[in-house]
Motif scaffolding. Structure first.
Motif, short mmCIF file in Angstrom:
data_model
loop_
_atom_site.label_atom_id
_atom_site.label_comp_id
_atom_site.label_asym_id
_atom_site.label_seq_id
_atom_site.Cartn_x
_atom_site.Cartn_y
_atom_site.Cartn_z
N GLU A 187 -2.21 -8.36 8.84
CA GLU A 187 -3.48 -8.97 9.22
C GLU A 187 -4.24 -8.19 10.29
N ASP A 188 -3.56 -7.36 11.07
CA ASP A 188 -4.26 -6.59 12.11
C ASP A 188 -4.33 -5.09 11.80
N ASN B 228 0.93 0.56 14.31
CA ASN B 228 -0.35 0.23 13.69
C ASN B 228 -1.20 1.49 13.69
N PRO C 86 -5.87 0.28 12.47
CA PRO C 86 -6.32 -1.10 12.72
C PRO C 86 -7.53 -1.41 11.84
N TRP C 87 -7.66 -2.66 11.43
CA TRP C 87 -8.80 -3.05 10.57
C TRP C 87 -10.08 -2.79 11.31
#
Length: 143
Positions: free
Chosen positions: A125-126, A139, A142-143
């Motif tokens: 989700e992130d 990560n 990241p979006w």
């Protein structure tokens, strides 16, 4: 007995063939496994939450509709010039989208040797996470 001239002739024939072979045809180099796993929640009726399209310069792997916990895997080899690149376009349905490099030879050739020649990606989700050992996740996008 093989003389030097025969060896040179053999090399002159073999070397250009090895250079001309594409990333899918080259049997001289190691095979890398790329995994992209969807950890996004599925839709309310179980519909896919992730659309994923991965490709290289010469090969489109097609569009995938992925439900939660689904894993998509493909293999590639690093070409002689180390320009092998697979990139993906990920769409979190009704939310966000991003493009990321799933395998870039200059970045991944060494780091993906750690865990069975695998580059591991997790869509969360992130963002898009990378791991080369299934233990430490970063990560990376990241979006």
């Amino acid at each position: 007995m093989v003389d030097l001239k025969q060896i040179l002739v053999a090399l002159c024939i073999t070397f250009p063939l090895a250079l001309a072979a594409g990333e899918d045809e080259d049997i001289l180099f190691m095979n890398y496994h790329i995994h992209v796993t969807n950890y996004l929640p599925s839709g309310p009726n179980g519909e896919p939450s992730l659309l994923l399209n991965c490709k290289s310069k010469t090969k489109d792997l097609g569009l995938r509709s992925m439900v939660k916990d689904e894993d998509y895997t493909w293999d590639t080899k690093v070409n002689f010039w180390k320009t092998t690149l697979f990139f993906c376009h990920a769409v979190w349905v009704n939310h966000k989208e991003i493009r990321f490099d799933a395998f870039r030879a200059t970045r991944d050739e060494d780091r993906c040797m750690v865990f069975h020649m695998s580059c591991l990606w997790a869509v969360k989700e992130d963002g898009i996470y990378f791991s080369n050992d299934h233990l430490v996740w970063t990560n990376a996008y990241p979006w």
